[in-house]
Design an enzyme around this catalytic site. Sequence first.
Site, PDB file in Angstrom:
ATOM      1  N   SER A  39       0.947  -1.135   0.055  1.00 21.62           N
ATOM      2  CA  SER A  39       0.046  -0.006   0.005  1.00 21.62           C
ATOM      3  C   SER A  39       0.949   1.320  -0.137  1.00 21.62           C
ATOM      4  O   SER A  39       2.299   1.059   0.300  1.00 21.62           O
ATOM      5  CB  SER A  39      -0.913  -0.063   1.258  1.00 21.62           C
ATOM      6  OG  SER A  39      -0.215   0.191   2.390  1.00 21.62           O
ATOM      7  N   GLY A  40       0.283   2.201  -0.287  1.00 28.20           N
ATOM      8  CA  GLY A  40       1.106   3.751   0.021  1.00 28.20           C
ATOM      9  C   GLY A  40       2.171   3.859  -0.900  1.00 28.20           C
ATOM     10  O   GLY A  40       2.418   3.357  -2.154  1.00 28.20           O
ATOM     11  N   ASN A 115      11.080   0.307   3.843  1.00 28.61           N
ATOM     12  CA  ASN A 115      10.083   1.019   3.614  1.00 28.61           C
ATOM     13  C   ASN A 115       9.003   0.823   4.890  1.00 28.61           C
ATOM     14  O   ASN A 115       8.278   1.715   5.137  1.00 28.61           O
ATOM     15  CB  ASN A 115       9.452   1.036   2.419  1.00 28.61           C
ATOM     16  CG  ASN A 115       7.982   1.474   2.235  1.00 28.61           C
ATOM     17  OD1 ASN A 115       8.061   2.757   1.903  1.00 28.61           O
ATOM     18  ND2 ASN A 115       6.903   0.800   2.130  1.00 28.61           N
ATOM     19  N   THR A 136       9.560  -2.175  15.018  1.00 31.07           N
ATOM     20  CA  THR A 136       9.053  -2.290  13.685  1.00 31.07           C
ATOM     21  C   THR A 136       9.868  -1.434  12.623  1.00 31.07           C
ATOM     22  O   THR A 136      10.396  -1.907  11.561  1.00 31.07           O
ATOM     23  CB  THR A 136       7.424  -2.008  13.539  1.00 31.07           C
ATOM     24  OG1 THR A 136       6.676  -2.831  14.197  1.00 31.07           O
ATOM     25  CG2 THR A 136       6.909  -2.035  11.956  1.00 31.07           C
ATOM     26  N   TYR A 192       5.879   6.547  27.830  1.00 32.61           N
ATOM     27  CA  TYR A 192       5.689   6.556  26.723  1.00 32.61           C
ATOM     28  C   TYR A 192       4.804   7.583  26.148  1.00 32.61           C
ATOM     29  O   TYR A 192       3.706   7.777  26.616  1.00 32.61           O
ATOM     30  CB  TYR A 192       5.039   5.242  26.459  1.00 32.61           C
ATOM     31  CG  TYR A 192       4.524   4.948  24.821  1.00 32.61           C
ATOM     32  CD1 TYR A 192       5.523   4.465  23.809  1.00 32.61           C
ATOM     33  CD2 TYR A 192       3.361   5.086  24.452  1.00 32.61           C
ATOM     34  CE1 TYR A 192       5.167   4.308  22.777  1.00 32.61           C
ATOM     35  CE2 TYR A 192       3.086   4.692  23.014  1.00 32.61           C
ATOM     36  CZ  TYR A 192       4.044   4.473  22.206  1.00 32.61           C
ATOM     37  OH  TYR A 192       3.581   4.185  20.986  1.00 32.61           O
TER      38      TYR A 192
END
Length: 321
Positions: A39-40, A115, A136, A192
Site C-alpha cells: 500500500s501507499g 519502507n 518495527t 511512553y
Amino acid sequence: MWIFSWKGPSGFSASSTAEEVTQGIEAYGLTAIITGPTSGIGLETARVLALRGVHVVMAVRNTTAGHKVKQDIINEVPKAKIDVMELDVSSLKSVNKFVAEFKSSGYPLNILIANAGIMAPPFSLSEDNIELQFATNHIGHFHLTNSLLETMKNTTQKSGIQGRIVILSSVLHATTYKEGVRFDKINDEKSYNALHAYGQSKLANALHAKELSRRLKEEGVNITVNSVHPGIIATNIARSSLLVRVVFGYVVRLFLKNVEQGASTTCYLALNPAVKGITGEYWVDNNISTTSAFVNDPEFLKKFWDFSIELVNGKLTSSPL
C-alpha cells in the site's frame, strides 16, 4: 497539485513523481527487496521499479495482499518480474525466516528499501518484547540489513554495480524524546509518548543509515546507504492513531503529497545514476537536506549502533528463533 515546486540541485522537487525521477532508466538485471510494498508509497515504489525493469522482491506481512498487488502490477506492466515473500519486520524470527528463504533462492541483491513502518500506536510490545514502533521501524530493518549485507557485497563484487540501501526516515525524527534514543527506557510504558516514540524510531532510521554508510565506506564496499523523508503523505501508516488520522486528514490536507510524489525520493536514490557514490545523507524532496544534531554526533552514533547490536543479539540468544 503539490504547492511546493522549487527545484533543488538535483533538478527535482517535492512535486516530482517517482516515474519522473526514473524516466529513461532501464534497470533490467537488478534485484530489489522492498518491505511494506502492499500500500501507499511502498506499493508505488514497487510498481515504478518493476516498470523500469527491476526484479522486485516484495517482503510482505500479508501474502494474500502481496499476491494481489503483484497481479495488479503485472496487469499494468506485463513484463514485470515480481516475487512475494513473507516478512513481518516487527519479528526477529520472521526476519530470520525471510533471510533464509531469500538466500536459498540464489537471487542477487542490488537494492534494499526499508519502507515498512507503523506510526503512533498505543503502547505495546513486539513478540520480542521491544516497544512496537522501535521494533518495527528500526530493529527489524536493522537486523534484516545486517543479515543481507554479505549477499549485497557479493552481488556488488560480481556485477561491478553499486549496491544501494534506502531507509525511510521522517522529518519527525527531530521530534523524538530529549535524549534522542532512550537507551535505558525503550520499553518504559509509563513515560511512553506515541509521537515521541515514532520520532525516536525515525531518528533511529537516520542514525542507522549514517553509521552503516560510514562502516561500509571504511571497508571500501561499493554500497551506498541513505535515509529519506518521503513527505507528508495520505497513506495508512497512521491507521493505529485516531488523533494522527484526524490531523493528517483535515489540518494538513493542503500540504499532503500524493503517493506518486511521496515515492519519488526513494526511487531516485534506488535507480538514478546522478546519486552514484553519494552515501550517508538524509534526503527530502529528491535533494540532500539537514538532520538533527544526533545524526552527526560520532559518539552518539557509536552508542546507538552498539545498543542496536546488543538488543538484537540479546533477543536472538534468549529466544529459540
